[in-house]
Design an enzyme around this catalytic site. Structure first.
Site, PDB file in Angstrom:
ATOM      1  N   MET A  87      24.658   8.212   1.727  1.00 17.52           N
ATOM      2  CA  MET A  87      24.283   9.498   2.229  1.00 17.52           C
ATOM      3  C   MET A  87      24.590   9.373   3.913  1.00 17.52           C
ATOM      4  SD  MET A  87      23.676  12.434   1.467  1.00 17.52           S
ATOM      5  CE  MET A  87      23.104  13.063   0.296  1.00 17.52           C
ATOM      6  N   LYS A 108     -17.805  -0.623   5.972  1.00 19.77           N
ATOM      7  CA  LYS A 108     -18.104  -1.574   5.036  1.00 19.77           C
ATOM      8  C   LYS A 108     -19.825  -1.505   4.787  1.00 19.77           C
ATOM      9  CE  LYS A 108     -17.216  -6.300   3.484  1.00 19.77           C
ATOM     10  NZ  LYS A 108     -16.563  -7.530   3.841  1.00 19.77           N
ATOM     11  N   GLU A 164       0.930  -1.250  -0.079  1.00 22.00           N
ATOM     12  CA  GLU A 164      -0.108   0.044  -0.067  1.00 22.00           C
ATOM     13  C   GLU A 164       0.851   1.125  -0.063  1.00 22.00           C
ATOM     14  OE1 GLU A 164      -0.573  -2.609   1.724  1.00 22.00           O
ATOM     15  OE2 GLU A 164      -2.673  -3.355   1.611  1.00 22.00           O
ATOM     16  N   PHE A 201     -11.609  -7.184  13.847  1.00 26.93           N
ATOM     17  CA  PHE A 201     -10.716  -7.643  12.981  1.00 26.93           C
ATOM     18  C   PHE A 201     -10.389  -6.673  11.945  1.00 26.93           C
ATOM     19  CE2 PHE A 201      -9.242 -10.003   9.342  1.00 26.93           C
ATOM     20  CZ  PHE A 201      -7.927 -10.288   9.625  1.00 26.93           C
ATOM     21  N   GLN A 202      -9.186  -6.285  11.871  1.00 31.20           N
ATOM     22  CA  GLN A 202      -8.596  -5.325  10.813  1.00 31.20           C
ATOM     23  C   GLN A 202      -9.185  -3.915  11.063  1.00 31.20           C
ATOM     24  OE1 GLN A 202      -8.351  -7.095   6.986  1.00 31.20           O
ATOM     25  NE2 GLN A 202      -6.259  -7.765   7.248  1.00 31.20           N
TER      26      GLN A 202
HETATM   27  C1  LIG Z   1      12.638   5.152   5.007  1.00 30.76           C
HETATM   28  C2  LIG Z   1      13.833   5.986   5.422  1.00 30.76           C
HETATM   29  N1  LIG Z   1      14.703   5.307   6.115  1.00 30.76           N
HETATM   30  C3  LIG Z   1      15.781   5.985   6.471  1.00 30.76           C
HETATM   31  C4  LIG Z   1      16.368   7.007   5.931  1.00 30.76           C
HETATM   32  C5  LIG Z   1      17.590   7.700   6.028  1.00 30.76           C
HETATM   33  N2  LIG Z   1      18.414   7.694   4.827  1.00 30.76           N
HETATM   34  C6  LIG Z   1      18.702   8.842   4.099  1.00 30.76           C
HETATM   35  S1  LIG Z   1      19.732   8.439   2.844  1.00 30.76           S
HETATM   36  C7  LIG Z   1      19.924   6.769   3.250  1.00 30.76           C
HETATM   37  C8  LIG Z   1      20.839   5.883   2.507  1.00 30.76           C
HETATM   38  C9  LIG Z   1      20.398   5.647   1.126  1.00 30.76           C
HETATM   39  O1  LIG Z   1      21.468   4.759   0.579  1.00 30.76           O
HETATM   40  P1  LIG Z   1      21.269   4.121  -0.708  1.00 30.76           P
HETATM   41  O2  LIG Z   1      19.640   3.882  -1.260  1.00 30.76           O
HETATM   42  O3  LIG Z   1      22.231   3.234  -1.204  1.00 30.76           O
HETATM   43  O4  LIG Z   1      21.612   5.536  -1.611  1.00 30.76           O
HETATM   44  P2  LIG Z   1      22.916   6.206  -1.768  1.00 30.76           P
HETATM   45  O5  LIG Z   1      23.044   7.462  -0.680  1.00 30.76           O
HETATM   46  O6  LIG Z   1      24.099   5.203  -1.283  1.00 30.76           O
HETATM   47  O7  LIG Z   1      23.066   6.778  -2.822  1.00 30.76           O
HETATM   48  C10 LIG Z   1      19.248   6.381   4.460  1.00 30.76           C
HETATM   49  C11 LIG Z   1      19.270   5.218   5.249  1.00 30.76           C
HETATM   50  C12 LIG Z   1      15.333   7.588   5.068  1.00 30.76           C
HETATM   51  N3  LIG Z   1      15.478   8.783   4.303  1.00 30.76           N
HETATM   52  N4  LIG Z   1      14.317   6.917   4.717  1.00 30.76           N
END
Ligand SMILES: Cc1ncc(C[n+]2csc(CCOP(=O)(O)OP(=O)(O)O)c2C)c(N)n1
Ligand SMILES: [Mg+2]
Lengths: 604, 172
Positions: A500, A177, A65, A127-128
């Site tokens: 990042m 529902k 979803e 439920f749900q």
């Molecule tokens: C749902 C979610 N969890 C954690 C983060 C924190 N976060 C930001 S960038 C990142 C790393 C992303 O890694 P990747 O997809 O390999 O991209 P890269 O930076 O290596 O290009 C994380 C964990 C986020 N933005 N969103």
């Protein structure tokens, strides 16, 4: 507001009583809905039954979803229409929450229909059952729990009006529902007066005149435009081009605003903010008039607040009055539709005495060109045939080779370094082509967004610039891509790190790479193949272009695993808590950077 | 940057009387870190479709301006007025104050209640419940005076407010 009836067989005038689910379908058709992204379950079975029996609305079955919401967001952002989502009660609705907040933060118009247990069971831990309106209240612009049959059709009509009016956003309608099974009267859209009508403001002409007078007095002016220009519609982008042409002022954009002004135009300084260009950030810092159009002074843009554009006269145009003076005190705030206000600015500009600071403006441009000469995005790629590919090289070549196809191209991204590089290297000439999660920064956005964009634009080239970590967050959507034969091209910039996160750990936490290594990755080629897509992998520079071309030319879905250098950082970077003139530049651009303060470490 | 002083403000709203409307308002305050000192709500039109909400909040002028614009974004909210900023207004609340004492303190409590024009709405041999209506300050000082005289319980309504003169919340 345009009302497409999309139907000749349905007569919108009658107020006959129909099963609730059919009333719902009819209201959706009257609202011009063509596509719903959804996932079935017990509480929405009557709605799925009504969907089955009609031919006006197409349903796209996602695999989660959250992905339904992101797909609908991309559909909305790339078409300017309202995206529609359908989920079941309980876990269906809770899975949608991240997507709803994503749409809220990025002002994307959505209507999310969720199933609910029958009204007599509400509050019994049935439920749900979930308190869906309670859970989604802070992540939607508005939500409804329809308790009475006669409220159903009016709620749907008003929901669309709310989603698209003012600052757009997501609206949820929770449908017990018994309401969708039982009979309900139909009300057509014309007979409903949405409460949005009590909000709309007409822009203050005098304020526009004062703003233009300030622009005329500017010697170092700068436009700073945002997603609001895109939300306002294609006319706003047209008007913006005219205004920039007319004034000759430089222009920068936020992440969400890319494409509103052509990225290839010499007046465009690139994106500003944390990973913005050197010239855009220094221009923001040094300008004497800052004209913010449909942008909201997000912390990713402003950096250290007390050092943000310290000497400028600030003009802020926004459709949402609560944005004005929220973060940065402005000298002239104008509330209203940004496209309309830009048009008024053009009129005023032509009416008021001619701009008298041409020489100063030229000097300002000379200064900007000197900053630009630093070439802040330059990187060095080892040119040996077997050299490791730099992520910047990969993204730049994806951009250039996609451009060479001459096809209308939509680009989605995941979240991380690859997203910022894509924002830096891709230059968009049109609005609505750039699909990224800005405000919430939701990993897992890109793949379902590509689904939504390709559904909306079956003949267009749809690219997803992804990171290996993010893309695993909604990888199940390869199933949706397979089912609908969506020819999306997924480029995984695989640096084996949550890049990042690794970058921040390197800069802020003594290179202690705590849990940021992408261990135990799947074989993306085999993964693609198991989902009936084509999988490609490239590890050496000399195969990069050929592999990208092969992917672009293939007429089905492709996943390209681009194995890139692991340790690259995304520059320029304004460390949290630093000012715009304290950017850290790449190793290529030897300039002293700021060191990150303790205070900055606390900011995210 | 100029330093802004914090003060309190009375904000009055007209709201569609629908489920969740109050939750939206309250969550806006908590979600954005604004403070609610008191809140009253009741339907005020003849059909019971519109409720009036009065909120006493504290903050700097600019943060109260923010609260107001944020409240105006809420779909069921049709009117928001910062009465403190808009000119003279009347703000009243009611308190029920229970005092349990005997002898000299009991007599003193009754004497002070008379001075404040508080009514004893419940009387037993050992206790009084006083009803007092007035400004927040007046209620505060009454309660302070009762404290050493056997005060055991307080129930307050929060502020109801309205602007002075012929003007109404509708025509701001
Ligand atoms: C749902 C979610 N969890 C954690 C983060 C924190 N976060 C930001 S960038 C990142 C790393 C992303 O890694 P990747 O997809 O390999 O991209 P890269 O930076 O290596 O290009 C994380 C964990 C986020 N933005 N969103
Ligand atoms: Mg990565």
């Amino acid at each position: 507001m345009t009302r497409t009836t999309g139907s000749t067989t349905l007569d919108a005038q009658t107020t006959a009583t129909l099963p609730g689910a059919e009333v719902l379908m009819r209201a959706l058709v009257e609202q011009g809905v063509e596509v719903i992204f959804g996932y079935p379950g017990g509480a929405v079975l009557p709605i799925y039954d009504a969907l089955f029996k009609q031919t006006h609305i197409r349903h796209v079955l996602v695999r989660h979803e959250q992905a339904a919401v992101h797909a609908a967001e991309a559909y909305a952002r790339s078409t300017g229409k309202v995206g529609v989502v359908l989920v079941t009660s309980g876990p269906g609705a809770t899975n949608a929450v991240t997507g709803l907040l994503d749409a809220m933060m990025d002002s994307i118009p959505l209507v999310c229909l969720s199933g609910q247990v029958p009204t007599p069971l509400i509050g019994n831990d049935a439920f749900q059952e979930a308190d869906t309106t309670g859970i989604t209240r802070p992540v939607t612009k508005y939500n409804y729990l329809v308790r009475k049959p006669e409220d159903l059709a009016p709620a749907v009509h008003e929901a669309f009006a709310i989603a698209r009016s003012g600052r757009p956003g997501p609206v949820l309608i929770d449908l017990p529902k018994n309401i969708t099974v039982g009979d309900a009267p139909y009300t057509d859209a014309q007979s409903v007066t949405p409460r949005t009508t009590r909000m709309g403001a007409t822009p203050d002409r005098a304020a526009v005149a004062r703003a233009v007078a300030a622009m005329k007095a500017g010697k170092r002016p700068l436009f700073y435009t945002g997603g609001g220009v895109i939300n306002s519609g294609p006319q706003a982008s047209e008007n913006l081009r005219k205004l920039v042409e007319l004034t000759g002022f430089p222009i920068t954009s936020t992440l969400m605003g890319l494409g509103a002004f052509p990225g290839t135009d010499s007046r465009f300084l690139g994106m500003l903010g944390m990973h913005g260009t050197y010239e855009a950030n220094l221009a923001t810092h040094d300008c004497d008039v800052l004209i913010a159009l449909g942008s909201r002074f997000d912390d990713r843009v402003t950096g250290r607040l007390d050092a943000f554009s310290p000497n400028s006269f600030k003009i802020h145009v926004d459709i949402d009055p609560s944005q004005i003076n929220k973060i940065v005190h402005v000298n002239e705030g104008i509330v209203g539709d940004v496209g309309q206000i830009i048009a008024m600015m053009i009129e005023e500009w032509e009416k008021q005495p001619a701009y008298a600071h041409k020489a100063d403006l030229e000097a300002w441009w000379a200064q900007i060109e000197a900053w630009r000469a630093l070439d802040c995005l330059r990187f060095t790629q080892d040119n040996a045939a077997d050299a490791v590919i730099k992520p910047q090289q990969a993204i730049q070549r994806i951009y250039e080779l996609a451009r060479q196809t001459g096809r209308d191209t939509y680009v989605s991204t995941e979240v991380g370094q690859h997203q910022m590089w894509a924002a830096q290297f891709f230059r968009f000439d049109q609005p609505n082509r750039w699909l990224t999660s800005g405000g919430l920064g939701t990993m897992g956005y890109g793949l379902p967004a590509a689904v939504g964009a390709q559904i909306a634009h079956p003949d267009a080239l749809v690219l997803d610039v992804a990171g290996e970590a993010s893309t695993l967050m909604n990888i199940q959507e390869l199933g949706t891509i397979a089912q609908y034969r969506l020819p999306v091209k997924i480029f995984i910039i695989n640096n084996h790190y949550m890049g990042m996160v690794r970058q921040w750990q390197e800069l802020l936490h003594g290179s202690r790479y705590s849990e940021s290594y992408s261990d135990a990755l799947p074989d993306f080629v085999k993964l693609a193949e198991s989902f009936h897509a084509t999988g490609l992998r490239v590890t050496r520079l000399d195969q990069l272009d050929a592999t990208i071309r092969q992917a672009l030319e293939h007429d089905g879905p492709v996943v390209v695993d681009i194995c890139v250098a692991e340790g690259e950082n995304c520059f320029p970077m304004i460390p949290s808590g630093a000012a715009h003139n304290q950017m850290i530049l790449g190793p290529e651009q030897e300039e002293s950077g700021a060191t990150i303060s303790k205070e900055g470490q606390m900011l995210v | 940057m100029q330093v802004e002083v914090s003060g309190s403000a009375v904000i009055s709203l007209l709201v569609d009387n629908e489920s969740g409307a109050l939750a939206r308002i309250v969550e806006l305050f908590s979600g954005r870190g604004y403070n609610i000192q008191s809140l009253t709500v009741a339907p005020v039109d003849e059909h019971g479709q519109t409720s009036r909400v009065n909120i006493v909040t504290t903050g700097t002028q600019s943060s109260i301006r923010q609260v107001k614009t944020q409240l105006e974004r809420l779909v069921p909210v049709s009117r928001v007025v910062n009465l403190t900023a808009e000119g003279p207004y009347v703000a009243r609340e009611m308190a029920l104050v229970k005092v349990v004492s005997s002898g000299e303190p009991r007599t003193e409590a009754l004497r002070i209640a008379q001075a404040f024009r508080a009514r004893a709405v419940d009387t037993t041999a050992s206790s009084f419940v006083f009803e007092l209506t007035g400004s927040t300050d007046k209620l505060d000082s009454f309660i302070e005076l009762m404290r050493p005289l056997g005060l055991v319980e307080v129930s307050r309504t929060g502020v109801a407010s309205i602007c002075r003169g012929p003007q109404t919340i509708q025509n701001f």
